[in-house]
Motif scaffolding. Structure first.
Motif, short mmCIF file in Angstrom:
data_model
loop_
_atom_site.label_atom_id
_atom_site.label_comp_id
_atom_site.label_asym_id
_atom_site.label_seq_id
_atom_site.Cartn_x
_atom_site.Cartn_y
_atom_site.Cartn_z
N ALA A 79 0.84 -1.19 0.00
CA ALA A 79 0.00 0.00 0.00
C ALA A 79 0.88 1.24 0.00
N ASP A 80 0.53 2.22 -0.83
CA ASP A 80 1.27 3.47 -0.90
C ASP A 80 1.13 4.21 0.43
N LYS A 81 2.19 4.87 0.85
CA LYS A 81 2.19 5.53 2.16
C LYS A 81 1.29 6.76 2.20
N SER A 82 0.90 7.30 1.05
CA SER A 82 0.03 8.48 1.05
C SER A 82 -1.45 8.12 1.23
N LEU A 83 -1.77 6.82 1.26
CA LEU A 83 -3.16 6.40 1.42
C LEU A 83 -3.63 6.62 2.86
N ASN A 84 -4.94 6.78 3.00
CA ASN A 84 -5.52 6.81 4.34
C ASN A 84 -5.39 5.43 4.96
N LEU A 85 -5.36 5.39 6.26
CA LEU A 85 -5.28 4.12 6.96
C LEU A 85 -6.53 3.29 6.67
N GLN A 86 -7.65 3.96 6.50
CA GLN A 86 -8.90 3.25 6.24
C GLN A 86 -8.86 2.46 4.94
N ASP A 87 -8.16 2.95 3.93
CA ASP A 87 -8.06 2.23 2.66
C ASP A 87 -7.37 0.88 2.85
N ALA A 88 -6.29 0.87 3.62
CA ALA A 88 -5.58 -0.39 3.88
C ALA A 88 -6.41 -1.30 4.78
N VAL A 89 -7.08 -0.73 5.77
CA VAL A 89 -7.88 -1.53 6.70
C VAL A 89 -9.06 -2.17 5.97
N SER A 90 -9.63 -1.48 5.01
CA SER A 90 -10.75 -2.04 4.24
C SER A 90 -10.31 -3.29 3.48
N VAL A 91 -9.12 -3.25 2.94
CA VAL A 91 -8.61 -4.41 2.21
C VAL A 91 -8.26 -5.53 3.19
N ILE A 92 -7.71 -5.18 4.35
CA ILE A 92 -7.38 -6.19 5.36
C ILE A 92 -8.66 -6.85 5.87
N ASP A 93 -9.75 -6.09 5.99
CA ASP A 93 -11.04 -6.66 6.39
C ASP A 93 -11.52 -7.71 5.41
N ILE A 94 -11.31 -7.46 4.13
CA ILE A 94 -11.69 -8.45 3.11
C ILE A 94 -10.90 -9.73 3.33
N GLY A 95 -9.59 -9.59 3.61
CA GLY A 95 -8.76 -10.77 3.88
C GLY A 95 -9.21 -11.51 5.12
N ASN A 96 -9.58 -10.78 6.17
CA ASN A 96 -10.08 -11.42 7.39
C ASN A 96 -11.39 -12.16 7.13
N LYS A 97 -12.24 -11.58 6.32
CA LYS A 97 -13.52 -12.19 5.97
C LYS A 97 -13.31 -13.51 5.24
N LEU A 98 -12.28 -13.54 4.39
CA LEU A 98 -11.98 -14.75 3.63
C LEU A 98 -11.04 -15.69 4.38
N LYS A 99 -10.65 -15.30 5.59
CA LYS A 99 -9.72 -16.09 6.43
C LYS A 99 -8.39 -16.32 5.73
N VAL A 100 -7.84 -15.23 5.19
CA VAL A 100 -6.55 -15.26 4.51
C VAL A 100 -5.59 -14.38 5.30
N LYS A 101 -4.38 -14.88 5.52
CA LYS A 101 -3.37 -14.06 6.20
C LYS A 101 -2.91 -12.94 5.29
N MET A 102 -2.81 -11.75 5.85
CA MET A 102 -2.36 -10.60 5.07
C MET A 102 -1.15 -9.99 5.76
N ILE A 103 -0.14 -9.64 4.96
CA ILE A 103 1.07 -9.01 5.47
C ILE A 103 1.21 -7.67 4.78
N LEU A 104 1.31 -6.61 5.56
CA LEU A 104 1.48 -5.27 5.02
C LEU A 104 2.97 -5.00 4.87
#
Length: 137
Positions: A105-130
Motif C-alpha cells: 500500500a502506498d504511504k500516502s493512502l488513508n489508513l482506512q483504505d488499507a484496513v478495508s482491504v485487510i477486512d476483506i482478507g479477514n472475511k476470507l480467512k486469509v493471512k495478510m502481510i502489510l
C-alpha cells in the motif's frame, strides 16, 4: 669495417593455449564446487507417516497505488472485485496450501483504505502481510 647490429628480438610468451587451460580449470572448479557439501551435521531422521504433510505457502501480491488503483498480481481491478478475485484464488488452493496476501500500500493512502482491504482478507480467512520499507538511521 662495418659492424652490423643485431636485430633486437622481443621476448614473447605464447598465451593462446592459456585460454584452454583457464577454461578447463574453471570447469573443474565448477564441477567440484557442486559436489562439495557444506559443513553440516549429518543426522539420520526418523520416519513418520505424516511427513509428507508439509504446508506450502502461496503468496498473492495485492497492490494499492496512491491514486486508489488496485492490482492483484499486476492485473488491475476495482475495489469491488478484490473480494471475488481473492475468493476465487482461495477456492483454487490445494489441501496442504496456505494462502498469504502480501499487501503493498502506498504511504500516502488513508489508513482506512488499507484496513478495508485487510477486512476483506479477514472475511476470507486469509493471512495478510502489510509491506513496509525499512527506515534508514
Amino acid at each position: 669495417m662495418k659492424i652490423e647490429r643485431r636485430k633486437l628480438r622481443t621476448a614473447e610468451v605464447y598465451t593462446a593455449s592459456l585460454n584452454d587451460i583457464m577454461f578447463f580449470l574453471l570447469l573443474f572448479f565448477l564441477i567440484v564446487s557442486t559436489l562439495v557439501t557444506p559443513a553440516t551435521i549429518q543426522v539420520l531422521l526418523p520416519k513418520s507417516k505424516t511427513s509428507s504433510d508439509v504446508v506450502v505457502k502461496k503468496q498473492i501480491n495485492l497492490t494499492i497505488t496512491a491514486d486508489h488503483k488496485y492490482y492483484i498480481e499486476k492485473k488491475e481491478i476495482t475495489f469491488e472485485e478484490i473480494e471475488p478475485q481473492l475468493a476465487a484464488l482461495v477456492a483454487k488452493k490445494k489441501e496442504k496450501e496456505e494462502m498469504i496476501v502480501l499487501l503493498h500500500a502506498d504511504k500516502s493512502l488513508n489508513l482506512q483504505d488499507a484496513v478495508s482491504v485487510i477486512d476483506i482478507g479477514n472475511k476470507l480467512k486469509v493471512k495478510m502481510i502489510l509491506f513496509t520499507k525499512k527506515e534508514n538511521g
